[in-house]
Design a protein around this motif. Sequence first.
Motif, short mmCIF file in Angstrom:
data_model
loop_
_atom_site.label_atom_id
_atom_site.label_comp_id
_atom_site.label_asym_id
_atom_site.label_seq_id
_atom_site.Cartn_x
_atom_site.Cartn_y
_atom_site.Cartn_z
N ILE A 7 -12.38 -5.79 13.33
CA ILE A 7 -13.16 -6.77 12.57
C ILE A 7 -13.95 -6.08 11.45
CG2 ILE A 7 -15.12 -8.37 12.68
CD1 ILE A 7 -14.15 -9.08 15.54
N ILE A 8 -14.60 -4.95 11.77
CA ILE A 8 -15.37 -4.22 10.76
C ILE A 8 -14.46 -3.70 9.65
CG2 ILE A 8 -16.76 -2.14 10.34
CD1 ILE A 8 -17.94 -2.52 13.14
N LEU A 9 -13.34 -3.12 10.05
CA LEU A 9 -12.40 -2.57 9.07
C LEU A 9 -11.83 -3.66 8.17
CD1 LEU A 9 -10.86 -0.04 8.09
CD2 LEU A 9 -9.07 -0.61 9.75
N ALA A 10 -11.38 -4.75 8.77
CA ALA A 10 -10.78 -5.83 8.00
C ALA A 10 -11.80 -6.51 7.09
CB ALA A 10 -10.15 -6.86 8.94
N SER A 11 -13.02 -6.72 7.60
CA SER A 11 -14.06 -7.37 6.80
C SER A 11 -14.45 -6.49 5.61
CB SER A 11 -15.29 -7.67 7.66
OG SER A 11 -14.97 -8.55 8.71
N PHE A 12 -14.60 -5.19 5.87
CA PHE A 12 -15.01 -4.27 4.81
C PHE A 12 -13.90 -4.13 3.76
CE2 PHE A 12 -15.19 0.03 3.00
CZ PHE A 12 -16.46 -0.01 2.44
N ILE A 13 -12.67 -3.87 4.25
CA ILE A 13 -11.56 -3.70 3.31
C ILE A 13 -11.30 -5.01 2.57
CG2 ILE A 13 -9.07 -3.31 3.14
CD1 ILE A 13 -9.31 -1.29 5.38
N ILE A 138 -12.38 -14.18 10.02
CA ILE A 138 -11.69 -12.93 10.34
C ILE A 138 -12.00 -12.53 11.78
CG2 ILE A 138 -11.67 -10.44 9.89
CD1 ILE A 138 -11.99 -11.12 6.90
N ALA A 139 -13.26 -12.59 12.18
CA ALA A 139 -13.65 -12.21 13.54
C ALA A 139 -13.00 -13.12 14.57
CB ALA A 139 -15.17 -12.26 13.68
N ALA A 140 -13.02 -14.43 14.29
CA ALA A 140 -12.43 -15.39 15.23
C ALA A 140 -10.94 -15.12 15.41
CB ALA A 140 -12.66 -16.81 14.73
N VAL A 146 -4.79 -9.51 17.51
CA VAL A 146 -4.90 -8.54 16.41
C VAL A 146 -3.96 -8.91 15.27
CG1 VAL A 146 -4.50 -6.14 15.72
CG2 VAL A 146 -5.70 -6.64 17.86
N GLN A 147 -2.72 -9.28 15.60
CA GLN A 147 -1.76 -9.65 14.56
C GLN A 147 -2.25 -10.85 13.76
OE1 GLN A 147 2.23 -10.31 15.95
NE2 GLN A 147 3.03 -10.81 13.93
N LEU A 148 -2.80 -11.86 14.45
CA LEU A 148 -3.34 -13.03 13.77
C LEU A 148 -4.50 -12.62 12.87
CD1 LEU A 148 -3.50 -16.09 13.34
CD2 LEU A 148 -5.01 -16.21 15.35
N GLY A 149 -5.31 -11.67 13.34
CA GLY A 149 -6.44 -11.19 12.55
C GLY A 149 -5.98 -10.52 11.27
N ILE A 150 -4.93 -9.71 11.36
CA ILE A 150 -4.40 -9.02 10.17
C ILE A 150 -3.85 -10.02 9.17
CG2 ILE A 150 -2.61 -7.44 9.35
CD1 ILE A 150 -2.92 -5.91 12.01
N ILE A 151 -3.08 -11.00 9.66
CA ILE A 151 -2.52 -12.03 8.77
C ILE A 151 -3.63 -12.83 8.10
CG2 ILE A 151 -1.17 -14.17 8.71
CD1 ILE A 151 0.52 -12.98 10.99
N THR A 152 -4.64 -13.20 8.89
CA THR A 152 -5.78 -13.95 8.34
C THR A 152 -6.50 -13.15 7.27
OG1 THR A 152 -6.09 -15.13 10.44
CG2 THR A 152 -7.96 -15.10 8.91
N SER A 153 -6.68 -11.85 7.53
CA SER A 153 -7.37 -10.98 6.57
C SER A 153 -6.60 -10.88 5.26
CB SER A 153 -7.57 -9.58 7.17
OG SER A 153 -8.33 -9.64 8.35
N ILE A 154 -5.27 -10.73 5.37
CA ILE A 154 -4.44 -10.65 4.16
C ILE A 154 -4.53 -11.95 3.36
CG2 ILE A 154 -2.06 -10.51 3.32
CD1 ILE A 154 -1.50 -8.61 5.69
#
Length: 266
Positions: A7-13, A138-140, A146-154
Amino acid sequence: MSTLSWIILASFIGGVLSLMLAAMLALNARISWVSKLVSFAIGALLGAAFLNTLPEAFELSENPTQVTILVLFGILLFFILEKLVLWRHCHLEDCEVHDPTHAITTTAPAYDDHDHGRSGMMIMVGDTFHNFVDGILIAAAFMVDVQLGIITSIAIIAHEIPQEAGDFIILLNSGYTRRMAFLMNLLSSFATLIGGVLAYFMLNALDFLVLPLLSLASASMIYVALSDLIPGLHKRPEIGATVQQVTLIMLGIGLIWSVGFFAHNH
């Protein structure tokens, strides 16, 4: 890697990467392009509000009237905030608003005359709300998978790039320097990280904030586009300028729609 680390990595990036790419697009533009790119920014704002944040808010609400009331409240709130900015400006220096001879003794200002930071401040407040909600989303997603989190972040990064570029143009049009525009957007982008970390520890407690924040973010985009930016376009009423403005507005809307369509189908 733990869920919190993701979550921290995806939010920051997500916040920083979208900011950097948007800065490359907006800050490398020639100053003479700024007034033209404002039309594109209007389209990006309206597209983001009506095709992204408002639909998300309606999906979360069981009562659509609740969303429309919050948006109306937000528009009124931003009107009051803008009045406060005007009041502060008029008490610090000569102000054309309070000068009855101004309308007679001066000609209409060019479109790219600065608005003393009004639209820039409005859009930064709304963008901060939006970034905070992005962090929660992103956190949710990562807390589910994890895969859903990456797709959401993108998807969020892809959506933020045209919107952040529009924000840069609005800040430049409001009289901010390129350095100040970058710093303000950088500070606003950290709301994504804050929202993501807070959501990890207290998602259930923060859940009620998502709907009003999305509604306020929508209100800020609509208010800035319709109140602060579109009136400036009317200072160039000739047919050629109008066609150019409409085309750029449609391109801004189309880009937001394209990004959203691609994100929801991949």
